[in-house]
Design a protein around this motif. Structure first.
Motif, PDB file in Angstrom:
ATOM      1  N   PRO A 166       3.703 -34.882  16.106  1.00 14.28           N
ATOM      2  CA  PRO A 166       2.338 -34.136  16.265  1.00 14.28           C
ATOM      3  C   PRO A 166       1.849 -33.905  14.677  1.00 14.28           C
ATOM      4  CG  PRO A 166       4.077 -32.883  17.064  1.00 14.28           C
ATOM      5  CD  PRO A 166       4.691 -34.039  17.010  1.00 14.28           C
ATOM      6  N   GLU A 167       2.774 -33.360  13.957  1.00 19.15           N
ATOM      7  CA  GLU A 167       2.540 -33.256  12.332  1.00 19.15           C
ATOM      8  C   GLU A 167       1.559 -34.341  11.887  1.00 19.15           C
ATOM      9  OE1 GLU A 167       3.063 -30.367  11.162  1.00 19.15           O
ATOM     10  OE2 GLU A 167       3.659 -29.746  12.738  1.00 19.15           O
ATOM     11  N   VAL A 168       1.582 -35.280  12.461  1.00 15.48           N
ATOM     12  CA  VAL A 168       0.890 -36.440  11.566  1.00 15.48           C
ATOM     13  C   VAL A 168      -0.377 -37.059  12.759  1.00 15.48           C
ATOM     14  CG1 VAL A 168       1.055 -39.000  10.755  1.00 15.48           C
ATOM     15  CG2 VAL A 168       2.906 -37.019  10.581  1.00 15.48           C
ATOM     16  N   PHE A 169       0.246 -36.964  13.971  1.00 14.94           N
ATOM     17  CA  PHE A 169      -0.967 -37.472  14.964  1.00 14.94           C
ATOM     18  C   PHE A 169      -1.243 -36.532  16.038  1.00 14.94           C
ATOM     19  CE2 PHE A 169       1.707 -41.226  13.687  1.00 14.94           C
ATOM     20  CZ  PHE A 169       0.789 -42.122  13.156  1.00 14.94           C
ATOM     21  N   PRO A 170      -2.163 -35.728  15.938  1.00 12.69           N
ATOM     22  CA  PRO A 170      -2.377 -34.660  16.630  1.00 12.69           C
ATOM     23  C   PRO A 170      -2.471 -35.087  18.125  1.00 12.69           C
ATOM     24  CG  PRO A 170      -3.937 -34.350  14.715  1.00 12.69           C
ATOM     25  CD  PRO A 170      -3.052 -35.666  14.476  1.00 12.69           C
ATOM     26  N   ASP A 171      -2.033 -34.284  19.116  1.00 13.21           N
ATOM     27  CA  ASP A 171      -2.034 -34.543  20.385  1.00 13.21           C
ATOM     28  C   ASP A 171      -1.615 -36.102  20.643  1.00 13.21           C
ATOM     29  OD1 ASP A 171      -2.606 -34.541  23.006  1.00 13.21           O
ATOM     30  OD2 ASP A 171      -4.754 -34.338  23.022  1.00 13.21           O
ATOM     31  N   PRO A 172      -0.564 -36.554  20.429  1.00 13.05           N
ATOM     32  CA  PRO A 172      -0.057 -37.871  20.286  1.00 13.05           C
ATOM     33  C   PRO A 172      -0.016 -38.605  21.344  1.00 13.05           C
ATOM     34  CG  PRO A 172       1.934 -36.271  20.049  1.00 13.05           C
ATOM     35  CD  PRO A 172       0.656 -35.551  20.101  1.00 13.05           C
ATOM     36  N   GLN A 173       0.073 -38.233  22.697  1.00 10.81           N
ATOM     37  CA  GLN A 173      -0.124 -38.958  23.692  1.00 10.81           C
ATOM     38  C   GLN A 173      -1.349 -39.089  24.325  1.00 10.81           C
ATOM     39  OE1 GLN A 173       2.822 -38.010  26.960  1.00 10.81           O
ATOM     40  NE2 GLN A 173       4.356 -36.801  25.677  1.00 10.81           N
ATOM     41  N   ARG A 174      -2.292 -38.629  23.644  1.00  6.51           N
ATOM     42  CA  ARG A 174      -3.782 -38.999  23.982  1.00  6.51           C
ATOM     43  C   ARG A 174      -3.971 -40.158  23.374  1.00  6.51           C
ATOM     44  NH1 ARG A 174      -8.495 -37.547  21.281  1.00  6.51           N
ATOM     45  NH2 ARG A 174      -7.347 -36.247  19.917  1.00  6.51           N
ATOM     46  N   LEU A 175      -4.738 -41.033  24.340  1.00  9.53           N
ATOM     47  CA  LEU A 175      -5.397 -42.493  23.866  1.00  9.53           C
ATOM     48  C   LEU A 175      -6.661 -42.154  23.077  1.00  9.53           C
ATOM     49  CD1 LEU A 175      -5.094 -45.334  23.856  1.00  9.53           C
ATOM     50  CD2 LEU A 175      -6.151 -45.422  26.030  1.00  9.53           C
ATOM     51  N   ASP A 176      -6.657 -42.130  21.899  1.00 12.99           N
ATOM     52  CA  ASP A 176      -8.047 -41.724  21.233  1.00 12.99           C
ATOM     53  C   ASP A 176      -8.368 -42.765  20.387  1.00 12.99           C
ATOM     54  OD1 ASP A 176      -9.926 -40.726  19.747  1.00 12.99           O
ATOM     55  OD2 ASP A 176      -8.787 -39.078  18.415  1.00 12.99           O
ATOM     56  N   LEU A 177      -9.560 -43.414  20.959  1.00  7.96           N
ATOM     57  CA  LEU A 177     -10.075 -44.696  20.323  1.00  7.96           C
ATOM     58  C   LEU A 177     -10.860 -44.357  18.849  1.00  7.96           C
ATOM     59  CD1 LEU A 177     -11.835 -46.315  23.327  1.00  7.96           C
ATOM     60  CD2 LEU A 177      -9.462 -46.739  22.274  1.00  7.96           C
ATOM     61  N   ASP A 178     -11.109 -43.131  18.663  1.00 10.06           N
ATOM     62  CA  ASP A 178     -11.734 -42.767  17.386  1.00 10.06           C
ATOM     63  C   ASP A 178     -10.616 -41.891  16.526  1.00 10.06           C
ATOM     64  OD1 ASP A 178     -14.361 -43.290  18.180  1.00 10.06           O
ATOM     65  OD2 ASP A 178     -14.159 -41.594  19.649  1.00 10.06           O
ATOM     66  N   ARG A 179      -9.441 -42.192  16.763  1.00 11.62           N
ATOM     67  CA  ARG A 179      -8.392 -41.514  15.802  1.00 11.62           C
ATOM     68  C   ARG A 179      -8.424 -42.009  14.467  1.00 11.62           C
ATOM     69  NH1 ARG A 179      -3.712 -38.819  17.411  1.00 11.62           N
ATOM     70  NH2 ARG A 179      -4.064 -39.270  19.240  1.00 11.62           N
ATOM     71  N   VAL A 180      -8.689 -41.172  13.451  1.00 15.74           N
ATOM     72  CA  VAL A 180      -8.706 -41.385  12.074  1.00 15.74           C
ATOM     73  C   VAL A 180      -7.466 -42.112  11.564  1.00 15.74           C
ATOM     74  CG1 VAL A 180      -9.412 -40.702   9.886  1.00 15.74           C
ATOM     75  CG2 VAL A 180     -10.528 -40.110  11.695  1.00 15.74           C
ATOM     76  N   ASN A 181      -6.241 -41.377  11.580  1.00 16.74           N
ATOM     77  CA  ASN A 181      -5.022 -41.924  11.235  1.00 16.74           C
ATOM     78  C   ASN A 181      -4.433 -42.773  11.903  1.00 16.74           C
ATOM     79  OD1 ASN A 181      -2.449 -42.183   9.962  1.00 16.74           O
ATOM     80  ND2 ASN A 181      -2.125 -40.054  10.207  1.00 16.74           N
ATOM     81  N   ARG A 182      -4.437 -44.371  11.216  1.00 12.68           N
ATOM     82  CA  ARG A 182      -3.876 -45.263  12.074  1.00 12.68           C
ATOM     83  C   ARG A 182      -2.857 -45.815  11.282  1.00 12.68           C
ATOM     84  NH1 ARG A 182      -9.642 -48.455  12.573  1.00 12.68           N
ATOM     85  NH2 ARG A 182     -10.719 -46.687  14.059  1.00 12.68           N
ATOM     86  N   HIS A 183      -2.075 -45.039  10.656  1.00 10.32           N
ATOM     87  CA  HIS A 183      -0.772 -45.345   9.943  1.00 10.32           C
ATOM     88  C   HIS A 183       0.492 -45.115  10.507  1.00 10.32           C
ATOM     89  CE1 HIS A 183      -3.128 -45.934   5.898  1.00 10.32           C
ATOM     90  NE2 HIS A 183      -4.011 -44.823   6.241  1.00 10.32           N
ATOM     91  N   HIS A 184       0.392 -45.937  11.777  1.00 10.41           N
ATOM     92  CA  HIS A 184       1.648 -45.937  12.396  1.00 10.41           C
ATOM     93  C   HIS A 184       2.874 -46.740  12.126  1.00 10.41           C
ATOM     94  CE1 HIS A 184       0.703 -49.924  13.944  1.00 10.41           C
ATOM     95  NE2 HIS A 184      -0.573 -49.346  14.278  1.00 10.41           N
ATOM     96  N   VAL A 185       4.115 -46.525  12.662  1.00 13.73           N
ATOM     97  CA  VAL A 185       5.100 -47.493  12.180  1.00 13.73           C
ATOM     98  C   VAL A 185       5.540 -48.240  13.290  1.00 13.73           C
ATOM     99  CG1 VAL A 185       5.715 -45.972  10.287  1.00 13.73           C
ATOM    100  CG2 VAL A 185       6.662 -45.428  12.662  1.00 13.73           C
ATOM    101  N   ALA A 186       4.702 -48.675  14.296  1.00 13.18           N
ATOM    102  CA  ALA A 186       5.138 -49.558  15.236  1.00 13.18           C
ATOM    103  C   ALA A 186       5.438 -50.843  14.831  1.00 13.18           C
ATOM    104  CB  ALA A 186       3.731 -49.770  16.395  1.00 13.18           C
ATOM    105  N   PHE A 187       5.223 -51.391  13.776  1.00 12.83           N
ATOM    106  CA  PHE A 187       5.795 -52.572  13.267  1.00 12.83           C
ATOM    107  C   PHE A 187       6.831 -52.255  12.175  1.00 12.83           C
ATOM    108  CE2 PHE A 187       1.197 -54.079  14.191  1.00 12.83           C
ATOM    109  CZ  PHE A 187       1.803 -55.078  15.034  1.00 12.83           C
ATOM    110  N   GLY A 188       7.413 -51.076  12.209  1.00 13.73           N
ATOM    111  CA  GLY A 188       8.291 -50.866  11.395  1.00 13.73           C
ATOM    112  C   GLY A 188       7.617 -50.511  10.004  1.00 13.73           C
ATOM    113  N   TYR A 189       8.706 -50.356   8.662  1.00  8.42           N
ATOM    114  CA  TYR A 189       8.284 -49.899   7.408  1.00  8.42           C
ATOM    115  C   TYR A 189       8.960 -50.422   6.494  1.00  8.42           C
ATOM    116  CZ  TYR A 189       6.129 -46.637   4.037  1.00  8.42           C
ATOM    117  OH  TYR A 189       5.379 -46.296   2.951  1.00  8.42           O
ATOM    118  N   GLY A 190       8.572 -50.719   5.148  1.00  9.86           N
ATOM    119  CA  GLY A 190       9.429 -50.825   4.161  1.00  9.86           C
ATOM    120  C   GLY A 190       9.522 -52.569   4.041  1.00  9.86           C
ATOM    121  N   VAL A 191      10.735 -53.024   3.540  1.00  7.88           N
ATOM    122  CA  VAL A 191      10.992 -54.397   3.211  1.00  7.88           C
ATOM    123  C   VAL A 191      11.040 -55.346   4.421  1.00  7.88           C
ATOM    124  CG1 VAL A 191      11.487 -54.131   0.798  1.00  7.88           C
ATOM    125  CG2 VAL A 191      13.388 -54.318   2.806  1.00  7.88           C
ATOM    126  N   HIS A 192      11.390 -54.666   5.656  1.00  4.47           N
ATOM    127  CA  HIS A 192      11.672 -55.351   6.992  1.00  4.47           C
ATOM    128  C   HIS A 192      10.533 -55.241   7.705  1.00  4.47           C
ATOM    129  CE1 HIS A 192      15.854 -55.361   5.369  1.00  4.47           C
ATOM    130  NE2 HIS A 192      16.061 -56.321   6.280  1.00  4.47           N
TER     131      HIS A 192
END
Length: 410
Positions: free
Chosen positions: A331-357
């Motif tokens: 929640p520090e990065v994605f307020p109300d994280p369980q809400r499906l928000d089509l207008d959410r500004v921050n889209r820098h998720h890590v669903a695909f991982g992060y870094g060299v891998h």
């Protein structure tokens, strides 16, 4: 003198850490335990089914820092590699999938594949993916409801797409589903995983032989001509690289198409808006990826040096699991994280991982999701579950979270 360890560091003889993995209470959110740990003990020990006791990391900033840290290793051969499947480590040490290797070995394979996964190359695949999706929806409409959306659509879209990339035949896509089910199952033995991968490698080896004799313009032909013939990779290495790309690519996208559709069906107001404003689909895809984070515990690592993270010292040689779903619901990065928000500004998720891998096929996955879900909800506007939501069964014992079957009607 006795060394004073930072908060959270555990020593031999302390209480056995809690069991992991933890099943989801809701398919659209990580386990509730993640939130408790993120607030009170963001870097904590757990006990895997194998008996190993790695650390799990739950805060967004920590997950990104860890996955970008050169002091962590993805080498599956390390004794403390935190494999969660019974046979995963033994089989992986033999097959050597490049996602479980470190630079420079990992870099060599990633560069070999990278040119085929650029935004432009993936954009050029849009017409072919659209045809696949339309054909599958035509078949569903012709057969009539009810239909298992996982088998008839989600799995068929993802598997057909990734096989098309390599120019592989698509007449038995359930074969690939079976291989993934066994190789990614946490209860599969090393023998079972090895046999499943061997059957996949035999099939792929035949395709490589065919491309050696008569190359085409598909990705497999390019890999054979530019890398195998040139001696850049061995035949086994090429088989392993192609195998993991197919297995990982089809399983995560299958799960995302099915679960993403299910989540939207639970939010009819969002569905109505997406039908009215189809240009929102790319944003919707990013939000679905963040919320669902089906590859939650895929990033498995081992500390190659002592690492201090959020007040906790991770010792050299300790196993670590960076929890993507926990980070994507911080929640520090994605307020109300369980809400499906089509207008959410921050889209820098890590669903695909992060870094060299970070997932090499992420651009392809995004395009598949956009086309598959967008076309489905447009062409079948009255799509709905054929049974009760509470009766659905989920894959909590697989490397990738997903849904077993999903009967739909219209």
């Amino acid at each position: 003198m006795t060394e004073t360890l930072p908060t959270g560091t555990q020593t031999p003889g302390t209480q056995t850490p809690p069991a992991f993995p933890v099943p989801r209470e809701c398919p659209f959110a990580p386990p509730e335990r993640y939130a408790e740990l993120r607030a009170a003990e963001p870097v904590s020990r757990v006990t895997l089914p194998t008996g190993k006791q790695p650390w799990i990391v739950t805060r967004y900033a920590d997950v990104r820092a860890l996955l970008a840290d050169p002091r962590v290793s993805a080498d599956i051969r390390h004794p403390n590699f935190p494999a969660m499947g019974i046979g995963e480590q033994e089989a992986g040490a033999k097959s050597r999938p490049f996602i479980r290797t470190d630079p420079p070995e990992h870099t060599r394979f990633r560069r070999m594949l990278q040119a085929e996964f650029t935004v432009k190359r993936i954009r050029d695949m849009r017409p072919a993916i659209q045809r696949t999706v339309d054909d599958l929806i035509d078949a569903m409409l012709d057969s009539g409801p009810p239909v298992d959306l996982v088998t008839a659509f989600a799995n068929a879209v993802s598997t057909t797409t990734v096989l098309g990339l390599f120019g592989a035949p698509t007449d038995d896509i359930e074969f690939f589903r079976d291989v993934t089910r066994i190789s990614g199952g946490r209860t599969s033995s090393a023998e079972e995983v090895g046999a499943a991968l061997a059957s996949l490698f035999r099939m792929l080896d035949g395709l490589i032989t065919a491309r050696e004799q008569a190359p085409g313009d598909d990705l497999l032909s390019k890999l054979v001509v530019n890398h195998l013939r040139a001696g850049v990779v061995t035949r086994h290495e090429l088989l392993s690289a192609i195998g993991i790309t197919i297995v990982a690519g089809r399983e995560t996208t299958t799960s995302m198409i099915a679960l993403g559709t299910l989540l939207l069906l639970r939010h009819p107001e969002k569905l109505a808006r997406l039908r009215a404003e189809p240009e929102l689909m790319p944003a919707a895809v990013e939000e679905l990826l963040r919320i669902l984070s089906v590859a939650d515990s895929i990033p498995l690592r081992v500390a190659a040096a002592d690492i201090d993270l959020d007040g906790t010292r991770i010792r050299e040689g300790d196993g670590i699991i960076a929890l993507l779903a926990a980070a994507d619901h911080d929640p520090e990065v994605f307020p109300d994280p369980q809400r499906l928000d089509l207008d959410r500004v921050n889209r820098h998720h890590v669903a695909f991982g992060y870094g060299v891998h970070q997932c090499i096929g992420q651009n392809l996955a995004r395009l598949e999701l956009e086309i598959a879900i967008g076309t489905l909800i447009r062409r079948i506007p009255d799509l709905r579950l054929a049974g009760a939501f509470d009766d659905l069964e989920y894959k909590n014992d697989a490397a990738t979270f997903g849904i077993e079957a999903m009967q739909v009607t219209w």
